[in-house]
Design a protein around this motif. Structure first.
Motif: not given
Length: 69
Positions: A1-5, A17, A20, A23
């Motif tokens: 999970m990275i910033d909700g992804l 990247k 993110l 979006k």
């Protein structure tokens, strides 16, 4: 999970990247199936990289997000 992804498998950092930053609507995560030669962490000097797709998945279903190789 990275910033909700959700990120699963050998997904290139450049694709993470981009997802993110952009979006994309309906995309919950990115995945690469298997361990394709040439994907991050699977580089082998002297061997040619395999072609592989990064798949975006989520409420909008599944689709190719990027193609490599």
């Amino acid at each position: 999970m990275i910033d909700g992804l959700v990120v699963e498998g050998h997904v290139p950092v450049s694709d993470i990247k981009r997802a993110l930053a952009d979006k994309p609507r309906g995309v919950r995560g990115l995945a690469v199936g298997g361990m394709p030669l040439g994907s991050p962490g699977m580089e082998m000097p002297g061997l040619r990289a395999q072609r592989y797709d990064v798949i975006a998945f989520g409420a909008g279903g599944r689709r190719a997000f990027a193609r490599h190789g």
